[in-house]
Write a protein that holds these residues in place. Structure first.
Motif, PDB file in Angstrom:
ATOM      1  N   VAL A 143       0.843  -1.200   0.000  1.00 14.34           N
ATOM      2  CA  VAL A 143       0.000   0.000   0.000  1.00 14.34           C
ATOM      3  C   VAL A 143       0.875   1.245   0.000  1.00 14.34           C
ATOM      4  O   VAL A 143       0.641   2.193  -0.756  1.00 14.34           O
ATOM      5  N   ARG A 144       1.902   1.250   0.837  1.00 11.52           N
ATOM      6  CA  ARG A 144       2.801   2.405   0.892  1.00 11.52           C
ATOM      7  C   ARG A 144       3.497   2.617  -0.445  1.00 11.52           C
ATOM      8  O   ARG A 144       3.646   3.744  -0.920  1.00 11.52           O
ATOM      9  N   GLN A 145       3.932   1.521  -1.064  1.00 18.24           N
ATOM     10  CA  GLN A 145       4.597   1.634  -2.361  1.00 18.24           C
ATOM     11  C   GLN A 145       3.642   2.153  -3.427  1.00 18.24           C
ATOM     12  O   GLN A 145       4.020   2.959  -4.289  1.00 18.24           O
ATOM     13  N   GLY A 146       2.390   1.687  -3.370  1.00 17.14           N
ATOM     14  CA  GLY A 146       1.400   2.141  -4.330  1.00 17.14           C
ATOM     15  C   GLY A 146       1.119   3.625  -4.210  1.00 17.14           C
ATOM     16  O   GLY A 146       1.022   4.340  -5.223  1.00 17.14           O
ATOM     17  N   ILE A 147       1.014   4.108  -2.979  1.00 17.59           N
ATOM     18  CA  ILE A 147       0.775   5.535  -2.763  1.00 17.59           C
ATOM     19  C   ILE A 147       1.989   6.345  -3.208  1.00 17.59           C
ATOM     20  O   ILE A 147       1.856   7.414  -3.803  1.00 17.59           O
ATOM     21  N   ARG A 148       3.180   5.832  -2.941  1.00 17.78           N
ATOM     22  CA  ARG A 148       4.407   6.522  -3.375  1.00 17.78           C
ATOM     23  C   ARG A 148       4.405   6.699  -4.894  1.00 17.78           C
ATOM     24  O   ARG A 148       4.703   7.789  -5.413  1.00 17.78           O
ATOM     25  N   GLN A 149       4.066   5.645  -5.614  1.00 11.62           N
ATOM     26  CA  GLN A 149       4.048   5.710  -7.065  1.00 11.62           C
ATOM     27  C   GLN A 149       2.975   6.679  -7.568  1.00 11.62           C
ATOM     28  O   GLN A 149       3.195   7.432  -8.529  1.00 11.62           O
ATOM     29  N   MET A 150       1.805   6.675  -6.917  1.00  6.54           N
ATOM     30  CA  MET A 150       0.738   7.583  -7.320  1.00  6.54           C
ATOM     31  C   MET A 150       1.160   9.042  -7.127  1.00  6.54           C
ATOM     32  O   MET A 150       0.997   9.873  -8.017  1.00  6.54           O
ATOM     33  N   LEU A 151       1.728   9.337  -5.968  1.00  7.90           N
ATOM     34  CA  LEU A 151       2.104  10.721  -5.670  1.00  7.90           C
ATOM     35  C   LEU A 151       3.254  11.196  -6.546  1.00  7.90           C
ATOM     36  O   LEU A 151       3.380  12.391  -6.823  1.00  7.90           O
ATOM     37  N   ALA A 152       4.089  10.276  -7.013  1.00  8.50           N
ATOM     38  CA  ALA A 152       5.223  10.652  -7.856  1.00  8.50           C
ATOM     39  C   ALA A 152       4.763  11.261  -9.175  1.00  8.50           C
ATOM     40  O   ALA A 152       5.517  11.992  -9.823  1.00  8.50           O
ATOM     41  N   ASP A 153       3.525  10.977  -9.563  1.00  6.85           N
ATOM     42  CA  ASP A 153       2.995  11.496 -10.824  1.00  6.85           C
ATOM     43  C   ASP A 153       2.370  12.874 -10.683  1.00  6.85           C
ATOM     44  O   ASP A 153       1.916  13.443 -11.678  1.00  6.85           O
ATOM     45  N   THR A 154       2.322  13.423  -9.473  1.00  2.31           N
ATOM     46  CA  THR A 154       1.640  14.708  -9.289  1.00  2.31           C
ATOM     47  C   THR A 154       2.528  15.906  -9.608  1.00  2.31           C
ATOM     48  O   THR A 154       2.054  16.928 -10.076  1.00  2.31           O
ATOM     49  N   GLY A 155       3.810  15.801  -9.295  1.00  2.00           N
ATOM     50  CA  GLY A 155       4.712  16.916  -9.537  1.00  2.00           C
ATOM     51  C   GLY A 155       4.844  17.879  -8.380  1.00  2.00           C
ATOM     52  O   GLY A 155       5.858  18.577  -8.258  1.00  2.00           O
ATOM     53  N   ASP A 156       3.839  17.942  -7.505  1.00  2.00           N
ATOM     54  CA  ASP A 156       3.893  18.880  -6.378  1.00  2.00           C
ATOM     55  C   ASP A 156       3.708  18.203  -5.028  1.00  2.00           C
ATOM     56  O   ASP A 156       3.711  18.856  -3.993  1.00  2.00           O
ATOM     57  N   ILE A 157       3.536  16.871  -5.029  1.00  2.00           N
ATOM     58  CA  ILE A 157       3.360  16.121  -3.778  1.00  2.00           C
ATOM     59  C   ILE A 157       4.387  15.004  -3.754  1.00  2.00           C
ATOM     60  O   ILE A 157       4.552  14.280  -4.742  1.00  2.00           O
ATOM     61  N   ILE A 158       5.064  14.849  -2.622  1.00  2.00           N
ATOM     62  CA  ILE A 158       6.093  13.817  -2.517  1.00  2.00           C
ATOM     63  C   ILE A 158       5.953  13.076  -1.197  1.00  2.00           C
ATOM     64  O   ILE A 158       5.657  13.667  -0.162  1.00  2.00           O
ATOM     65  N   LEU A 159       6.130  11.762  -1.253  1.00  2.00           N
ATOM     66  CA  LEU A 159       6.110  10.951  -0.040  1.00  2.00           C
ATOM     67  C   LEU A 159       7.483  11.089   0.617  1.00  2.00           C
ATOM     68  O   LEU A 159       8.478  10.587   0.106  1.00  2.00           O
ATOM     69  N   THR A 160       7.515  11.778   1.733  1.00  2.00           N
ATOM     70  CA  THR A 160       8.797  12.044   2.396  1.00  2.00           C
ATOM     71  C   THR A 160       9.096  11.082   3.542  1.00  2.00           C
ATOM     72  O   THR A 160      10.225  11.014   4.015  1.00  2.00           O
ATOM     73  N   ALA A 161       8.076  10.353   4.022  1.00  2.00           N
ATOM     74  CA  ALA A 161       8.305   9.441   5.146  1.00  2.00           C
ATOM     75  C   ALA A 161       7.264   8.329   5.124  1.00  2.00           C
ATOM     76  O   ALA A 161       6.136   8.527   4.666  1.00  2.00           O
ATOM     77  N   GLU A 162       7.660   7.164   5.630  1.00  2.00           N
ATOM     78  CA  GLU A 162       6.766   6.012   5.720  1.00  2.00           C
ATOM     79  C   GLU A 162       6.830   5.431   7.128  1.00  2.00           C
ATOM     80  O   GLU A 162       7.888   5.408   7.755  1.00  2.00           O
ATOM     81  N   ALA A 163       5.683   4.956   7.596  1.00  2.00           N
ATOM     82  CA  ALA A 163       5.617   4.280   8.889  1.00  2.00           C
ATOM     83  C   ALA A 163       4.728   3.057   8.744  1.00  2.00           C
ATOM     84  O   ALA A 163       3.714   3.095   8.033  1.00  2.00           O
ATOM     85  N   SER A 164       5.095   1.976   9.407  1.00  2.00           N
ATOM     86  CA  SER A 164       4.311   0.748   9.323  1.00  2.00           C
ATOM     87  C   SER A 164       3.378   0.577  10.519  1.00  2.00           C
ATOM     88  O   SER A 164       2.616  -0.386  10.567  1.00  2.00           O
TER      89      SER A 164
END
Length: 219
Positions: free
Chosen positions: A13-34
């Motif tokens: 799920v975290r990886q999926g969200i990271r990939q989705m946000l990478a396509d926005t250009g203005d939003i970046i996943l800066t940290a992950e927690a399990s």
């Protein structure tokens, strides 16, 4: 750039969200927690000035050890201005209103698309509240219900009772619930007794049937 912390116990799920946000250009996943404690640690470090920057938190509701609603309450006590968007596989009617009442900046189902996810993050980062029309209707109904008789029975449960109710309805044993919520089995049994009393169910089977009728189980 809007820095996002994603807290979810599933790596995919975290990886999926990271990939989705990478396509926005203005939003970046800066940290992950399990888990919740790890998310709290990362937020506290960010508030103290340590990298990475965290502008919005995406918080899963159903996590082992500490439920997402509990972490939300803690975050709103410590960092009330930090927006938290709740994520869940559960139907909106189950947790959306509870999340908003606890201070969440919005509620998203994990089946959401990139447009809705990015829109919610941007709105939360700007200090807004992300509410879909369906959730707005639920919230209006919840605020307008002035008498217990007008509320579904499960709406009378406290947040902790509701957590126990949800797990019992899915067939989770008292012992397993104790481990998941970091409670003693005796405490879980006490919550179970309260849930049965408030819902009018005589046993866990009736609780499960009630949850099915109310469309409260995950899809």
């Amino acid at each position: 750039m809007i820095g996002v912390l994603v807290c979810d116990d599933h790596l995919i799920v975290r990886q999926g969200i990271r990939q989705m946000l990478a396509d926005t250009g203005d939003i970046i996943l800066t940290a992950e927690a399990s888990n919740g404690p790890e998310a709290l640690r990362l937020v506290r470090a960010a508030q103290a000035g340590a990298p990475p920057g965290i502008d919005v938190v995406l918080m899963d509701i159903a996590m082992p050890g500490r439920d997402g609603l509990d972490v939300l309450k803690q975050l709103k006590r410590e960092v009330p201005r930090l927006p938290v968007l709740m994520l869940s596989t559960y139907p909106d009617k189950q947790y959306a209103v509870r999340s908003l009442k606890l201070g969440a900046a919005g509620y998203l189902n994990k089946s959401t698309d990139l447009e809705q996810l990015s829109g919610a993050v941007r709105k939360a980062a700007a200090g807004g509240l992300f509410i879909t029309p369906a959730i707005a209707e639920q919230l209006a109904g919840a605020l307008g219900a002035g008498r217990d008789s007008e509320q579904p029975l499960h709406e009378r449960l406290s947040n902790r009772e509701y957590q126990v109710f949800r797990l019992l309805a899915q067939g989770t044993s008292v012992g397993e619930i104790a481990v998941q919520l970091a409670l003693s089995p005796n405490t879980v049994s006490t919550y179970r007794a309260r849930v049965l009393e408030k819902t009018g169910a005589r046993n866990d089977v009736e609780l499960a049937l009630y949850a099915v009728r109310q469309d409260l189980l995950p899809v």
